[in-house]
Enzyme design. Structure first.
Site, mmCIF file in Angstrom:
data_model
loop_
_atom_site.group_PDB
_atom_site.id
_atom_site.type_symbol
_atom_site.label_atom_id
_atom_site.label_comp_id
_atom_site.label_asym_id
_atom_site.label_seq_id
_atom_site.Cartn_x
_atom_site.Cartn_y
_atom_site.Cartn_z
ATOM 1 N N GLU A 157 -8.834 -8.098 3.918
ATOM 2 C CA GLU A 157 -8.002 -8.765 3.378
ATOM 3 C C GLU A 157 -7.370 -9.964 4.426
ATOM 4 O O GLU A 157 -7.181 -10.899 4.252
ATOM 5 C CB GLU A 157 -6.766 -8.048 2.688
ATOM 6 C CG GLU A 157 -7.365 -7.441 1.335
ATOM 7 C CD GLU A 157 -6.666 -6.354 0.656
ATOM 8 O OE1 GLU A 157 -5.465 -5.966 1.122
ATOM 9 O OE2 GLU A 157 -7.364 -5.540 0.161
ATOM 10 N N TYR B 114 0.789 -1.395 0.122
ATOM 11 C CA TYR B 114 -0.003 0.000 0.023
ATOM 12 C C TYR B 114 0.973 1.199 -0.064
ATOM 13 O O TYR B 114 0.371 2.261 -0.595
ATOM 14 C CB TYR B 114 -0.828 -0.039 1.203
ATOM 15 C CG TYR B 114 -2.042 -1.021 0.910
ATOM 16 C CD1 TYR B 114 -3.313 -0.087 0.391
ATOM 17 C CD2 TYR B 114 -2.241 -2.400 1.138
ATOM 18 C CE1 TYR B 114 -4.662 -1.140 0.358
ATOM 19 C CE2 TYR B 114 -3.109 -3.323 0.883
ATOM 20 C CZ TYR B 114 -4.363 -2.687 0.295
ATOM 21 O OH TYR B 114 -5.643 -3.270 0.428
HETATM 22 C C1 HEM Z 1 -7.057 1.949 -1.268
HETATM 23 C C2 HEM Z 1 -6.269 1.327 -2.522
HETATM 24 C C3 HEM Z 1 -6.877 0.373 -3.114
HETATM 25 C C4 HEM Z 1 -7.894 0.511 -3.856
HETATM 26 C C5 HEM Z 1 -9.186 1.500 -3.507
HETATM 27 C C6 HEM Z 1 -7.955 -0.721 -4.951
HETATM 28 C C7 HEM Z 1 -9.167 -1.002 -5.762
HETATM 29 C C8 HEM Z 1 -9.216 -1.970 -6.514
HETATM 30 C C9 HEM Z 1 -10.175 -2.378 -7.538
HETATM 31 C C10 HEM Z 1 -11.414 -1.627 -7.650
HETATM 32 C C11 HEM Z 1 -9.832 -3.430 -8.144
HETATM 33 C C12 HEM Z 1 -10.493 -4.067 -9.211
HETATM 34 C C13 HEM Z 1 -11.644 -5.243 -8.525
HETATM 35 C C14 HEM Z 1 -12.427 -5.977 -9.374
HETATM 36 O O1 HEM Z 1 -11.908 -6.804 -10.267
HETATM 37 O O2 HEM Z 1 -13.466 -5.784 -9.688
HETATM 38 C C15 HEM Z 1 -8.306 -3.720 -7.967
HETATM 39 C C16 HEM Z 1 -7.693 -4.862 -8.255
HETATM 40 C C17 HEM Z 1 -6.323 -4.928 -7.925
HETATM 41 N N1 HEM Z 1 -5.619 -4.196 -7.232
HETATM 42 FE FE1 HEM Z 1 -6.255 -2.896 -5.764
HETATM 43 N N2 HEM Z 1 -6.664 -1.278 -4.703
HETATM 44 C C18 HEM Z 1 -6.205 -0.469 -3.922
HETATM 45 C C19 HEM Z 1 -4.806 -0.799 -3.454
HETATM 46 C C20 HEM Z 1 -3.950 -1.633 -3.992
HETATM 47 C C21 HEM Z 1 -2.577 -1.907 -3.882
HETATM 48 C C22 HEM Z 1 -1.789 -1.298 -2.575
HETATM 49 C C23 HEM Z 1 -2.033 -2.875 -4.740
HETATM 50 C C24 HEM Z 1 -0.716 -3.285 -4.677
HETATM 51 C C25 HEM Z 1 0.152 -3.219 -5.794
HETATM 52 C C26 HEM Z 1 -3.273 -3.261 -5.641
HETATM 53 C C27 HEM Z 1 -3.221 -4.013 -6.665
HETATM 54 C C28 HEM Z 1 -4.244 -4.674 -7.401
HETATM 55 C C29 HEM Z 1 -4.294 -5.702 -8.085
HETATM 56 C C30 HEM Z 1 -3.068 -6.559 -8.809
HETATM 57 C C31 HEM Z 1 -5.545 -5.955 -8.799
HETATM 58 C C32 HEM Z 1 -5.827 -6.915 -9.895
HETATM 59 C C33 HEM Z 1 -6.501 -8.136 -9.539
HETATM 60 C C34 HEM Z 1 -6.950 -9.013 -10.423
HETATM 61 O O3 HEM Z 1 -6.510 -8.471 -11.900
HETATM 62 O O4 HEM Z 1 -7.677 -10.108 -10.328
HETATM 63 N N3 HEM Z 1 -4.253 -2.767 -5.098
HETATM 64 N N4 HEM Z 1 -7.885 -3.030 -6.902
#
Ligand code: HEM
Length: 145
Positions: free
Chosen positions: A139, A97
């Site tokens: 998580e 994060y």
């Molecule tokens: C407040 C912080 C964060 C928010 C609001 C957020 C939000 C999201 C959302 C909306 C998605 C798509 C979910 C869906 O498939 O509907 C997602 C996926 C993802 N997020 Fe986060 N995220 C945050 C932090 C992070 C962090 C710190 C990382 C690390 C690098 C990260 C990595 C990813 C990855 C790799 C995916 C893709 C998962 C997939 O392809 O299945 N996110 N996130």
């Protein structure tokens, strides 16, 4: 439980959310340019199995959109559950994060320039970490029920 955001922070974030969203794609693009200079961060997305470029856009759009509801997290309950599950599947850990915050906040400044001052960036930083803590707690619970 996260410390509640102050009314001042909530007011600043809500007031500036529309300009963030209006420039969302530019901010997103800059954020990932910054984030993906670290190959370990890029690998987290490459290995998540979604269409290239799709999830990053959703992630940043969500950060911007969720900020509008920082004072009403119950409206985001379903979205938070879905994101937390996706994160667990993509092996996102608490230490990831920080780099995302360090990419997002300077990206906002890069794109919006003088339209944002230090107090606006500080408010967004607090809002990001508030949401980050909510996600991290879910998580942890999902990964180790
Ligand atoms: C407040 C912080 C964060 C928010 C609001 C957020 C939000 C999201 C959302 C909306 C998605 C798509 C979910 C869906 O498939 O509907 C997602 C996926 C993802 N997020 Fe986060 N995220 C945050 C932090 C992070 C962090 C710190 C990382 C690390 C690098 C990260 C990595 C990813 C990855 C790799 C995916 C893709 C998962 C997939 O392809 O299945 N996110 N996130």
């Amino acid at each position: 439980m996260s410390k509640p955001l102050s009314p001042e922070v909530i007011a600043i974030v809500k007031r500036t959310a529309p300009i963030m969203q209006q420039h969302g794609l530019a901010i997103t693009t800059r954020m990932y340019d910054r984030l993906f200079t670290d190959p370990k961060m890029k690998a987290l997305f490459d290995n998540a199995g979604s269409a290239p470029g799709e999830q990053p856009k959703r992630l940043a759009a969500a950060i911007l959109a969720y900020a509008q509801n920082v004072d009403n997290l119950s409206a985001l309950h379903g979205a938070i559950e879905r994101v937390a599950k996706r994160h667990v599947a993509a092996h996102i850990a608490p230490e990831h994060y920080g780099p995302v915050a360090d990419a997002l906040l300077p990206a906002i400044k890069d794109i919006l320039g003088d339209a944002v001052d230090a107090s606006i960036l500080e408010a967004w930083k607090e809002a990001y970490w508030f949401l980050a803590e909510v996600l991290q707690n879910r998580e942890k619970a999902i990964a180790r029920p």
